[in-house]
Design a protein around this motif. Sequence first.
Motif, PDB file in Angstrom:
ATOM      1  N   ASP A  24      23.011   4.328 -19.419  1.00 30.86           N
ATOM      2  CA  ASP A  24      24.005   3.368 -19.872  1.00 30.86           C
ATOM      3  C   ASP A  24      24.909   2.910 -18.730  1.00 30.86           C
ATOM      4  O   ASP A  24      25.270   1.729 -18.635  1.00 30.86           O
ATOM      5  CB  ASP A  24      24.863   3.982 -20.989  1.00 30.86           C
ATOM      6  N   VAL A  25      25.284   3.844 -17.847  1.00 34.16           N
ATOM      7  CA  VAL A  25      26.159   3.488 -16.726  1.00 34.16           C
ATOM      8  C   VAL A  25      25.441   2.548 -15.757  1.00 34.16           C
ATOM      9  O   VAL A  25      25.989   1.516 -15.342  1.00 34.16           O
ATOM     10  CB  VAL A  25      26.662   4.752 -15.998  1.00 34.16           C
ATOM     11  N   LEU A  26      24.216   2.897 -15.384  1.00 28.71           N
ATOM     12  CA  LEU A  26      23.476   2.050 -14.452  1.00 28.71           C
ATOM     13  C   LEU A  26      23.206   0.674 -15.040  1.00 28.71           C
ATOM     14  O   LEU A  26      23.317  -0.345 -14.344  1.00 28.71           O
ATOM     15  CB  LEU A  26      22.156   2.728 -14.066  1.00 28.71           C
ATOM     16  N   GLU A  27      22.880   0.624 -16.333  1.00 33.68           N
ATOM     17  CA  GLU A  27      22.625  -0.663 -16.965  1.00 33.68           C
ATOM     18  C   GLU A  27      23.900  -1.501 -17.015  1.00 33.68           C
ATOM     19  O   GLU A  27      23.892  -2.690 -16.707  1.00 33.68           O
ATOM     20  CB  GLU A  27      22.075  -0.443 -18.377  1.00 33.68           C
ATOM     21  N   GLY A  28      25.013  -0.865 -17.369  1.00 34.68           N
ATOM     22  CA  GLY A  28      26.269  -1.607 -17.472  1.00 34.68           C
ATOM     23  C   GLY A  28      26.768  -2.108 -16.137  1.00 34.68           C
ATOM     24  O   GLY A  28      27.288  -3.237 -16.032  1.00 34.68           O
ATOM     25  N   LEU A  29      26.612  -1.316 -15.096  1.00 33.33           N
ATOM     26  CA  LEU A  29      27.110  -1.709 -13.779  1.00 33.33           C
ATOM     27  C   LEU A  29      26.164  -2.659 -13.052  1.00 33.33           C
ATOM     28  O   LEU A  29      26.496  -3.141 -11.965  1.00 33.33           O
ATOM     29  CB  LEU A  29      27.379  -0.463 -12.923  1.00 33.33           C
ATOM     30  N   SER A  30      25.004  -2.937 -13.629  1.00 39.40           N
ATOM     31  CA  SER A  30      24.077  -3.897 -13.026  1.00 39.40           C
ATOM     32  C   SER A  30      24.289  -5.312 -13.552  1.00 39.40           C
ATOM     33  O   SER A  30      23.681  -6.264 -13.059  1.00 39.40           O
ATOM     34  CB  SER A  30      22.631  -3.472 -13.293  1.00 39.40           C
ATOM     35  N   ARG A  31      25.145  -5.466 -14.562  1.00 36.69           N
ATOM     36  CA  ARG A  31      25.386  -6.786 -15.143  1.00 36.69           C
ATOM     37  C   ARG A  31      26.273  -7.645 -14.238  1.00 36.69           C
ATOM     38  O   ARG A  31      26.998  -7.127 -13.386  1.00 36.69           O
ATOM     39  CB  ARG A  31      26.053  -6.636 -16.509  1.00 36.69           C
ATOM     40  N   ALA A  32      26.201  -8.962 -14.461  1.00 32.76           N
ATOM     41  CA  ALA A  32      27.066  -9.872 -13.711  1.00 32.76           C
ATOM     42  C   ALA A  32      28.532  -9.519 -13.957  1.00 32.76           C
ATOM     43  O   ALA A  32      29.335  -9.454 -13.006  1.00 32.76           O
ATOM     44  CB  ALA A  32      26.785 -11.316 -14.109  1.00 32.76           C
ATOM     45  N   GLN A  33      28.911  -9.349 -15.217  1.00 29.76           N
ATOM     46  CA  GLN A  33      30.205  -8.750 -15.545  1.00 29.76           C
ATOM     47  C   GLN A  33      29.963  -7.276 -15.806  1.00 29.76           C
ATOM     48  O   GLN A  33      29.415  -6.878 -16.822  1.00 29.76           O
ATOM     49  CB  GLN A  33      30.837  -9.403 -16.773  1.00 29.76           C
ATOM     50  N   LYS A  34      30.342  -6.446 -14.837  1.00 34.38           N
ATOM     51  CA  LYS A  34      30.089  -5.019 -14.960  1.00 34.38           C
ATOM     52  C   LYS A  34      30.829  -4.462 -16.170  1.00 34.38           C
ATOM     53  O   LYS A  34      31.962  -4.845 -16.457  1.00 34.38           O
ATOM     54  CB  LYS A  34      30.501  -4.295 -13.680  1.00 34.38           C
ATOM     55  N   THR A  35      30.173  -3.533 -16.885  1.00 31.31           N
ATOM     56  CA  THR A  35      30.765  -2.937 -18.081  1.00 31.31           C
ATOM     57  C   THR A  35      30.495  -1.434 -18.097  1.00 31.31           C
ATOM     58  O   THR A  35      29.541  -0.942 -17.478  1.00 31.31           O
ATOM     59  CB  THR A  35      30.176  -3.547 -19.374  1.00 31.31           C
TER      60      THR A  35
END
Length: 326
Positions: A24-35
């Motif tokens: 979940d962390v890696l997926e969220g921080l890979s977004r254009a808007q990091k989450t």
Amino acid sequence: MLTGAHSAIAATEPPKVVDEFLRDVLEGLSRAQKTLAPKYFYDTQGSRFFDEICNLEEYYPYRTELRLLPRVAQELDHVFREQASPGLNVVEFGAGSLHKIKPLLTSMNAIRHFTAIDISGDHLQAACDSLAHHFPELSIQAVEGDFTKPLDLDTQACTPMGFFPGSTIGNFIPDEAVDFLASARETLGPGSYMLVGVDTKKSESVLHRAYNDIKGVTARFNKNILARINRELGANFCLDDFDHCAWYNRDEGRVEMHLHSNRSQSVSLRGVEISFERGETIHTENSYKYNPTEFEALAQRAGWRTRNWWLADDAMFSMTLLYCDA
């Protein structure tokens, strides 16, 4: 289940928890808007910080809901006293410190069992120990797990009533809120009820103070998610390189909480380099605000009907009792 005792059940094995957290962390921080998902705020330290937030003068939702709950509990006692039922099993989703359940347990004679679900097992166990001391005749079941997913619970042959206080429903974007309410309906089953705390729309200045307290407790709570990633996943976030910020997004009807990178930097996580530009943010939480008719429409999408709702003084907070018959 022994009266006056509790047990931790359905605990997820640690390797699986770590794998899901990392994914979940890696997926969220890979977004254009990091989450980052707000459910990861609540390790033991994060839960302690949130307890501190609830005692802050600026943070109105906690004390406003606590003042409203005794009136709600008394009226619910009359509602369920009139029904031919073996009693209630109250199921609290995201139970935390279990402060909000006490007015219900004090006033509602129909409650026979209490099931507490929370992702932070140690904090949950301590809270259940304390609750068992104050309510020794109550049968308590503690479930360590992700309350956003359907769970197979023993309803003790009672009518289930979900309990979701604290305006936590506002942490989901509307479609996710519908998904959660549908999942809770699946967990609770036909003929169940759901009591939900919902924060209302109000002055932007009041909202700003609530999420930007002068003591900086909310800032420490927000940054703690980075400390948890460092500790449990081996990342190297420098907490001083991020600043807490929160504001009301009028178009979306929500308070947004972010972590603001105050310099250009790179963070390493399990061999993955994550770059931040100066001024870039990690979006850590939303807190949507609803008026009662907006929330009624949202719950209806998830298959719930509104049975009752209550407003605090000055419409500062609301509680809604939902019902599903199929």
